[in-house]
Design a protein around this motif. Structure first.
Motif, PDB file in Angstrom:
ATOM      1  N   ILE A 318       0.747  -1.256  -0.045  1.00  0.00           N
ATOM      2  CA  ILE A 318      -0.012   0.155   0.085  1.00  0.00           C
ATOM      3  C   ILE A 318       0.794   1.104  -0.067  1.00  0.00           C
ATOM      4  O   ILE A 318       1.717   1.364   0.928  1.00  0.00           O
ATOM      5  CB  ILE A 318      -1.018  -0.029   1.415  1.00  0.00           C
ATOM      6  N   ILE A 319       0.886   1.930  -0.892  1.00  0.00           N
ATOM      7  CA  ILE A 319       1.414   3.354  -0.926  1.00  0.00           C
ATOM      8  C   ILE A 319       0.567   4.523  -0.661  1.00  0.00           C
ATOM      9  O   ILE A 319      -0.511   4.929  -1.174  1.00  0.00           O
ATOM     10  CB  ILE A 319       1.828   3.561  -2.536  1.00  0.00           C
ATOM     11  N   ALA A 320       1.146   5.241   0.406  1.00  0.00           N
ATOM     12  CA  ALA A 320       0.189   6.371   1.123  1.00  0.00           C
ATOM     13  C   ALA A 320       1.384   7.085   1.364  1.00  0.00           C
ATOM     14  O   ALA A 320       2.638   7.089   0.646  1.00  0.00           O
ATOM     15  CB  ALA A 320      -0.259   5.756   2.386  1.00  0.00           C
ATOM     16  N   SER A 321       1.037   8.370   2.038  1.00  0.00           N
ATOM     17  CA  SER A 321       2.078   9.569   2.086  1.00  0.00           C
ATOM     18  C   SER A 321       1.588  10.305   3.627  1.00  0.00           C
ATOM     19  O   SER A 321       0.604   9.875   4.221  1.00  0.00           O
ATOM     20  CB  SER A 321       1.728  10.640   1.125  1.00  0.00           C
ATOM     21  N   THR A 322       2.644  11.212   3.925  1.00  0.00           N
ATOM     22  CA  THR A 322       2.253  11.676   5.122  1.00  0.00           C
ATOM     23  C   THR A 322       1.690  13.180   4.646  1.00  0.00           C
ATOM     24  O   THR A 322       0.304  13.323   4.873  1.00  0.00           O
ATOM     25  CB  THR A 322       3.483  11.961   5.898  1.00  0.00           C
ATOM     26  N   LYS A 323       2.403  14.387   4.726  1.00  0.00           N
ATOM     27  CA  LYS A 323       1.568  15.348   4.316  1.00  0.00           C
ATOM     28  C   LYS A 323       2.013  15.688   2.828  1.00  0.00           C
ATOM     29  O   LYS A 323       1.842  14.846   1.990  1.00  0.00           O
ATOM     30  CB  LYS A 323       2.165  16.383   5.297  1.00  0.00           C
ATOM     31  N   SER A 324       2.086  17.099   2.433  1.00  0.00           N
ATOM     32  CA  SER A 324       2.385  17.382   0.993  1.00  0.00           C
ATOM     33  C   SER A 324       3.551  17.024   0.608  1.00  0.00           C
ATOM     34  O   SER A 324       4.517  16.812   1.319  1.00  0.00           O
ATOM     35  CB  SER A 324       2.271  19.124   1.052  1.00  0.00           C
ATOM     36  N   ALA A 325       3.442  16.442  -0.568  1.00  0.00           N
ATOM     37  CA  ALA A 325       4.927  15.774  -0.940  1.00  0.00           C
ATOM     38  C   ALA A 325       5.974  16.758  -1.108  1.00  0.00           C
ATOM     39  O   ALA A 325       7.209  16.356  -1.166  1.00  0.00           O
ATOM     40  CB  ALA A 325       4.562  15.119  -2.547  1.00  0.00           C
ATOM     41  N   CYS A 326       5.689  18.016  -1.332  1.00  0.00           N
ATOM     42  CA  CYS A 326       6.900  19.044  -1.454  1.00  0.00           C
ATOM     43  C   CYS A 326       7.495  19.115  -0.117  1.00  0.00           C
ATOM     44  O   CYS A 326       8.568  19.847   0.023  1.00  0.00           O
ATOM     45  CB  CYS A 326       6.120  20.272  -1.770  1.00  0.00           C
ATOM     46  N   SER A 327       6.824  18.892   1.056  1.00  0.00           N
ATOM     47  CA  SER A 327       7.614  19.228   2.159  1.00  0.00           C
ATOM     48  C   SER A 327       7.351  17.783   3.282  1.00  0.00           C
ATOM     49  O   SER A 327       7.743  17.691   4.308  1.00  0.00           O
ATOM     50  CB  SER A 327       6.744  20.172   3.043  1.00  0.00           C
ATOM     51  N   SER A 328       7.256  16.626   2.526  1.00  0.00           N
ATOM     52  CA  SER A 328       7.283  15.204   3.176  1.00  0.00           C
ATOM     53  C   SER A 328       8.621  14.822   3.883  1.00  0.00           C
ATOM     54  O   SER A 328       8.367  13.830   4.428  1.00  0.00           O
ATOM     55  CB  SER A 328       6.384  14.391   2.408  1.00  0.00           C
ATOM     56  N   LYS A 329       9.637  15.294   3.363  1.00  0.00           N
ATOM     57  CA  LYS A 329      10.857  14.564   3.549  1.00  0.00           C
ATOM     58  C   LYS A 329      11.514  15.341   4.775  1.00  0.00           C
ATOM     59  O   LYS A 329      12.303  15.057   5.409  1.00  0.00           O
ATOM     60  CB  LYS A 329      11.862  14.865   2.356  1.00  0.00           C
ATOM     61  N   ASP A 330      10.724  16.455   5.261  1.00  0.00           N
ATOM     62  CA  ASP A 330      11.315  16.979   6.437  1.00  0.00           C
ATOM     63  C   ASP A 330      10.449  16.458   7.727  1.00  0.00           C
ATOM     64  O   ASP A 330       9.525  15.893   7.538  1.00  0.00           O
ATOM     65  CB  ASP A 330      11.061  18.598   6.491  1.00  0.00           C
ATOM     66  N   ASP A 331      10.998  16.467   8.810  1.00  0.00           N
ATOM     67  CA  ASP A 331      10.458  15.748  10.000  1.00  0.00           C
ATOM     68  C   ASP A 331       9.774  16.699  10.966  1.00  0.00           C
ATOM     69  O   ASP A 331       9.429  16.460  12.068  1.00  0.00           O
ATOM     70  CB  ASP A 331      11.477  15.231  10.866  1.00  0.00           C
ATOM     71  N   LYS A 332       9.216  18.006  10.471  1.00  0.00           N
ATOM     72  CA  LYS A 332       8.568  18.816  11.344  1.00  0.00           C
ATOM     73  C   LYS A 332       6.924  18.328  11.040  1.00  0.00           C
ATOM     74  O   LYS A 332       6.540  17.529  10.411  1.00  0.00           O
ATOM     75  CB  LYS A 332       8.546  20.311  10.717  1.00  0.00           C
ATOM     76  N   PRO A 333       6.316  18.692  12.314  1.00  0.00           N
ATOM     77  CA  PRO A 333       4.701  18.202  12.351  1.00  0.00           C
ATOM     78  C   PRO A 333       4.139  19.131  11.204  1.00  0.00           C
ATOM     79  O   PRO A 333       4.642  20.117  10.676  1.00  0.00           O
ATOM     80  CB  PRO A 333       4.440  18.767  13.608  1.00  0.00           C
ATOM     81  N   SER A 334       2.875  18.655  10.740  1.00  0.00           N
ATOM     82  CA  SER A 334       2.154  19.182   9.678  1.00  0.00           C
ATOM     83  C   SER A 334       1.932  20.464   9.936  1.00  0.00           C
ATOM     84  O   SER A 334       1.285  20.914  11.138  1.00  0.00           O
ATOM     85  CB  SER A 334       1.043  18.412   9.313  1.00  0.00           C
ATOM     86  N   ARG A 335       2.261  21.621   9.178  1.00  0.00           N
ATOM     87  CA  ARG A 335       1.662  23.222   9.485  1.00  0.00           C
ATOM     88  C   ARG A 335       0.164  22.983   9.405  1.00  0.00           C
ATOM     89  O   ARG A 335      -0.369  24.021  10.290  1.00  0.00           O
ATOM     90  CB  ARG A 335       2.212  23.894   8.492  1.00  0.00           C
ATOM     91  N   VAL A 336      -0.407  22.486   8.459  1.00  0.00           N
ATOM     92  CA  VAL A 336      -1.768  22.348   8.164  1.00  0.00           C
ATOM     93  C   VAL A 336      -2.599  21.786   9.591  1.00  0.00           C
ATOM     94  O   VAL A 336      -3.436  22.464  10.047  1.00  0.00           O
ATOM     95  CB  VAL A 336      -2.323  21.595   6.819  1.00  0.00           C
ATOM     96  N   LEU A 337      -2.018  20.530  10.000  1.00  0.00           N
ATOM     97  CA  LEU A 337      -2.993  20.087  11.133  1.00  0.00           C
ATOM     98  C   LEU A 337      -2.661  20.966  12.444  1.00  0.00           C
ATOM     99  O   LEU A 337      -3.776  20.941  12.812  1.00  0.00           O
ATOM    100  CB  LEU A 337      -2.145  18.666  11.255  1.00  0.00           C
TER     101      LEU A 337
END
Length: 388
Positions: A318-337
């Motif tokens: 299963i291919i899923a993602s965390t946040k925006s692909a443009c910023s998914s490689k940083d380890d910061k919490p989601s700015r949106v959430l």
């Protein structure tokens, strides 16, 4: 077989789109600005693609320019409008949950001296139109609001915003429509939208091609120097093959939008029901069909790193993602959430599932069967953190 649930990041191009891309690339490689016959033929293809886009959105052909993608479209629109109309005022408005291509652009304009208001949103990720009205001043020259949030699927009330801004002739209305094209109805003229950005690779088209709608009468200061292509706003030789293939992708997406909405809404509802059976998981955003896009489901596993969940899902194909692909490689919490007031634990563990045209009951059944197994395997790894 892999089950790809990351369509918000990018989509597999339709076979028909691939064939069109290859055919045009092989036959029409001349520069569309050239005066010879081959160049004129390429120019005609470009003109037809622009006319098709205009018809799809019920606008005029001259209202559209082709770009390399929505990030470039957003930059051209936002920077171009702010600089062009700075003599009217220096106040610009956006939300706290915009895509980085909008949010970071506003941060850059802030450093240039523009006064920026970042509007908050509620726990469902929706802004208050009355709150927007309160921050507007005589100096407000630009308001930029995304249609559908790329992490949570929250839908902003564009019609109400447009009605509010229509009364203010000096305020330009920009919309990032990347995640809504082909998923929701869009009424550019009826909603009073002045600038609208879209991207082909989010709707099964080729990467590297985007759209920017510029309503007649709106002037933008060019952020590029070069030739006069695309009204001087995006100078450089147009990628005719990719543009023609993208126009086909936009046509296919918009013409099938109603069917796609019904199917994806069904998938979303069933996935939410599966998630609600797992006490470790909590949904992010609303469940209301009117305020949540049909193709996105966001959830968190507080106390668990999101990359651990993503890699465990991948082991189950299963291919899923965390946040925006443009910023998914940083380890910061989601700015949106975090902006939605969901707390750091949820913002640091968000997972996004996004549906595509290939998904039906078989794919959803696999996802709903594997998700509990993944969570069961992750329970021993859960950090002892308080849930928010």
């Amino acid at each position: 077989m892999m089950y790809y649930f990351d369509h918000c990041a990018s989509t597999p191009p339709h076979e028909e789109v691939i064939r069109t891309l290859a055919e045009v690339m092989a036959k029409h490689y001349a520069n569309p600005a050239s005066l010879h016959r081959s160049g004129m033929e390429a120019g005609k293809l470009l003109d037809r693609a622009r006319a098709l886009i205009a018809d799809l959105f019920h606008t005029e052909k001259k209202d559209w320019i082709f770009t390399s993608g929505a990030t470039e479209s957003n930059n051209i629109a936002i920077i171009g409008a702010a600089r062009q109309y700075k003599s009217r005022g220096n106040h610009i408005v956006t939300t706290a949950i915009e895509h980085p291509s909008v949010y970071d652009t506003f941060k850059g304009l802030e450093r240039e001296g523009f006064r920026v208001t970042y509007l908050p949103v509620n726990k469902e990720g929706i802004l208050s139109v009355s709150q927007l009205e309160e921050v507007l001043t005589d100096d407000t020259i630009l308001v930029s609001v995304m249609h559908v949030n790329n992490e949570t699927g929250s839908i902003q009330p564009l019609a109400e915003i447009g009605e509010l801004l229509r009364k203010r002739r000096g305020t330009i209305f920009h919309v990032d429509g990347v995640q809504s094209v082909g998923k929701l109805p869009i009424d550019l003229t009826g909603w009073g939208i002045d600038l609208f950005s879209a991207s082909a690779h989010k709707i099964n088209g080729p990467r590297g091609t985007g759209l920017l709608y510029v309503r007649q009468g709106i002037q933008l200061e060019s952020i590029y120097k070069g030739g006069g292509q695309e009204r001087g706003l995006r100078p450089g030789t147009e990628n005719v093959a990719a543009i023609v293939a993208s126009a086909k992708a936009f046509r296919m997406a918009i013409e099938s939008q109603a069917e796609r909405y019904e199917r994806m809404h069904m998938l979303r509802s069933r996935l939410i029901a599966c998630i609600e059976q797992l006490p470790e998981l909590v949904l992010n955003g609303g469940e209301n069909q009117l305020t949540a896009a049909p193709h996105i489901v966001s959830f968190s596993y507080p106390g668990m790193k999101p990359e651990v969940i993503v890699h465990m899902l991948e082991k189950h194909r299963i291919i899923a993602s965390t946040k925006s692909a443009c910023s998914s490689k940083d380890d910061k919490p989601s700015r949106v959430l975090e902006a939605m007031g969901l707390g750091r634990a949820r913002a640091a563990s968000g997972i996004r599932i996004s549906f595509g045209d290939e998904h039906g009951e078989v794919e959803l059944e696999w996802l709903c069967r594997m998700l509990p197994m993944v969570i069961q395997k992750l329970r021993p790894l859960e950090r002892k953190e308080s849930r928010e």
